[in-house]
Design an enzyme around this catalytic site. Structure first.
Site, PDB file in Angstrom:
ATOM      1  CE  LYS A  88      -3.920   2.190   2.666  1.00 50.98           C
ATOM      2  NZ  LYS A  88      -4.712   1.743   3.602  1.00 50.98           N
ATOM      3  CB  SER A 162      -7.789   3.654   2.982  1.00 50.46           C
ATOM      4  OG  SER A 162      -7.205   2.954   3.928  1.00 50.46           O
ATOM      5  CB  SER A 186      -8.633   0.915   5.883  1.00 48.21           C
ATOM      6  OG  SER A 186      -9.239   2.171   6.101  1.00 48.21           O
TER       7      SER A 186
END
Length: 445
Positions: A88, A162, A186
């Site tokens: 990420k 996210s 997330s």
């Protein structure tokens, strides 16, 4: 040799971390071939899935060559030596730009975050960085800056945030495993919406140094994978949790909150009931429990998260507000209005409930609910504030408690997609993973 894993739609083709690790160990293919395969898959989905922000081709190839040389000479570093990882774009990688999904962030770390150092020390390969909700501060995965990733398994439905790009990368077969971060759901929300597995360990079990913060007291690192077994391999490498821990209790007890608000959509409620019935038929003892009263999870968690996120990003909000997406900017502005007294009171509420929750959870192998209480929203629906709030309705509590939590795909008997969340008391990560593996087996996952 590449033919043996080039078609991931073939059920017999290796695609999990475990299968690929075994294939590398048996020399059925090389790490170089594996990396080349994933690079081709990434290239083929640049426009359709849009999972990656950056792809580190030359570095990945070099890491793969080094891994192959270690295996050739019997010096493999770990079970993940030669396994590609997606990362990420919130986790620092030395010498590589980090944007955290925002035009207001432009950071080039001088060194790897500790979690990346651990990955390299174990022989894992960094494929590239993945798209995300801006500043890791939103549940939809929609992004005003770069448009965000796309849901590869359920087109038209948001990928979730996210950690949207990390979930999309695994779901699309672009990487067998990905790092995500989780401040209020997330990892678990995008895992559910993309039809894969997502795990948030206990708070602090994986180091968050070198990771761009969202709300530091709630931020967790974790993984997105295809199977629970892959999570167990990762947690063995990164947190030294045994692959075969004490396991599931002989009573096989699961608890379900008797709170209607945890399954808002009738289709989700029906699917969860069906899954619980299947578990009961499979020998699990299912019991209803009442959560602690007088505790508004969403209000408390929103107070803490907004207060901290504003302070992390205060300079950006004050100096370059025009570079922030509208949804993130509004949430940061809300955080600016929260007084410290309210923030401290929120934490007192958490402290009050923490002991009650531990006493409630400890007799059981896990507590169970639907990961998301509504069916997967469309892109248009995912932008609505009420929908965004519902996406995290069932995943905020575990961050407040610092408790381990995992989301499993809900199966074929419910709306597509939906997920089952299991969670436990802090520190019981190994036992929770063993329970999740057993639950998955019972449900045919």
């Amino acid at each position: 040799m590449v033919k043996s894993f080039s078609n991931l739609s073939d059920p017999s083709a290796p695609h999990t971390v475990r299968e690929l690790s075994n294939g590398l160990a048996d020399r059925r293919y090389s790490a170089v071939e594996l990396v080349e395969h994933y690079l081709r898959e990434i290239d083929a989905t640049v426009d359709s899935v849009r999972a990656f922000v950056q792809v580190f081709r030359s570095d990945a190839r070099q890491q793969a060559e080094e891994s192959d040389e270690r295996r050739r000479t019997g010096r493999a570093l770990s079970p993940i030596d030669g396994i590609p990882f997606a990362v990420k774009d919130i986790i620092g990688i030395g010498g590589q730009k980090m944007s955290a999904g925002s035009r207001a962030v432009d950071i080039v770390p001088g060194s790897d975050a500790p979690i990346i150092s651990q990955l390299r020390a174990a022989g894992g390969i960094v494929l590239g960085t993945t798209r995300m909700h801006e500043l890791a501060y939103g549940p939809s995965g929609l992004n005003d800056f770069d448009g965000g990733a796309r849901n590869p398994r359920f087109p038209g439905i948001i990928p979730g945030g996210s950690s949207s790009g990390s979930a999309a990368a695994v779901a699309a077969g672009l990487s067998p495993i990905a790092f995500g971060s989780d401040t209020g759901g997330s990892i678990r929300a995008p895992a559910t919406l993309c039809g894969i597995v997502g795990f948030k360990p206990s708070y602090g079990l994986l180091p968050t140094e070198g990771v761009h913060p969202t709300a530091p007291t709630l931020d967790h690192l974790g993984f997105l994978t295809s199977t629970v077994q892959d999570l167990r391999i990762a947690m063995n490498v990164f947190a030294h949790i045994p692959l075969a821990p004490e396991g599931v209790s002989t009573t096989r007890r699961l608890a379900v909150f008797d709170e209607p608000g945890l399954t808002v959509d009738p289709a989700i409620a029906t699917a969860l009931r069906s899954a619980l019935d299947a578990l009961s038929d499979g020998g699990w003892q299912i019991e209803s429990v009442t959560p602690p009263g007088g505790f508004d999870v969403m209000d408390v968690s929103t107070t803490i998260m907004a207060y901290e996120a504003y302070r992390v990003n205060r300079e950006r909000l004050e100096k370059v507000p025009e570079l922030l997406g509208s949804d993130v900017r509004e949430r940061l502005e809300d955080g600016a209005r929260i007084p410290r007294e309210r923030y401290e009171e929120a934490w007192r509420e958490v402290d009050r409930v923490r002991e009650q929750m531990s006493a409630l959870a400890d007799p059981f192998d896990a507590l169970v609910n639907a990961t998301i209480p509504i069916t997967g929203p469309s892109t248009e629906e995912g932008a609505l504030p009420d929908v965004r709030r519902m996406l995290m309705r069932n995943t905020r509590l575990q961050n407040l408690l610092g408790a381990p939590a995992i989301s499993l795909p809900g199966g074929q008997d419910g709306p597509a997609p939906w997920g089952i969340q299991l969670f436990s008391s802090p520190g019981r990560d190994g036992a929770l993973l063993a329970t999740a593996a057993a639950v998955s087996d019972t449900l045919g996952g």
